[in-house]
Design a protein around this motif. Structure first.
Motif, PDB file in Angstrom:
ATOM      1  N   ALA A   1       0.915  -1.390  -0.060  1.00  0.00           N
ATOM      2  CA  ALA A   1      -0.099   0.207   0.055  1.00  0.00           C
ATOM      3  C   ALA A   1       0.964   1.079   0.401  1.00  0.00           C
TER       4      ALA A   1
ATOM      5  N   PRO B   1      -5.713  -1.147  -1.017  1.00  0.00           N
ATOM      6  CA  PRO B   1      -5.096  -2.476  -0.932  1.00  0.00           C
ATOM      7  C   PRO B   1      -6.539  -3.186  -2.213  1.00  0.00           C
TER       8      PRO B   1
ATOM      9  N   THR C   1      -6.937  -3.702  -5.505  1.00  0.00           N
ATOM     10  CA  THR C   1      -6.344  -5.586  -6.087  1.00  0.00           C
ATOM     11  C   THR C   1      -7.103  -6.140  -6.683  1.00  0.00           C
TER      12      THR C   1
ATOM     13  N   THR D   1      -1.918  -7.193  -7.187  1.00  0.00           N
ATOM     14  CA  THR D   1      -1.654  -7.181  -5.449  1.00  0.00           C
ATOM     15  C   THR D   1      -1.706  -5.688  -5.048  1.00  0.00           C
TER      16      THR D   1
ATOM     17  N   SER E   1      -1.166  -5.429  -0.895  1.00  0.00           N
ATOM     18  CA  SER E   1      -1.217  -5.699   0.103  1.00  0.00           C
ATOM     19  C   SER E   1      -0.752  -4.442   1.260  1.00  0.00           C
ATOM     20  N   SER E   2      -1.468  -4.801   2.369  1.00  0.00           N
ATOM     21  CA  SER E   2      -1.387  -3.375   3.445  1.00  0.00           C
ATOM     22  C   SER E   2      -0.493  -3.804   4.482  1.00  0.00           C
TER      23      SER E   2
END
Length: 120
Positions: free
Chosen positions: A12, A85, A88, A117, A119-120
């Protein structure tokens, strides 16, 4: 033919640049768009760019994503900054010979997609 590339995984706040190589038609004459589809959701418009260079963006990506085209290279781009996120999804490029909207159902020519994708 439309072939996407540049997808992958990013944290992120990070950035990705998607590309779409076009062939088999007059790229500079048509509207091009980026769309995305997350699992269990409908395909949604992200951004479009008309043959005159005018652009449209979904509210969810305004100020973060930039669509551009290189007519000499027959290539469409999507610069994704400040990724979240919720970005995604599988990202698709598409061509529209008649109109230029963010409605996926108006686009008749599609690539195979590239996965993004965040991701956090």
């Amino acid at each position: 033919q439309l072939v996407e590339s540049g997808g992958g995984s990013v944290q992120a706040g990070g950035s990705l640049r998607l590309s779409c190589a076009a062939s088999g038609y007059s790229f500079r004459s048509v509207c091009m768009g980026w769309f995305r589809q997350a699992p269990g959701k409908e395909r949604e418009g992200v951004a479009t760019i008309a043959n005159d260079g005018s652009t449209r963006y979904a509210d969810s990506v305004k100020g973060r994503f930039t669509i551009s085209r290189d007519n000499a290279e027959n290539t469409l781009y999507l610069q994704m900054n400040s990724a979240k996120p919720e970005d995604t999804a599988m990202y698709y490029c598409a061509a529209n010979f008649w109109t230029c909207t963010l409605l996926a159902r108006t686009f008749g020519f599609w690539g195979q997609g590239t996965q993004v994708t965040v991701s956090s």
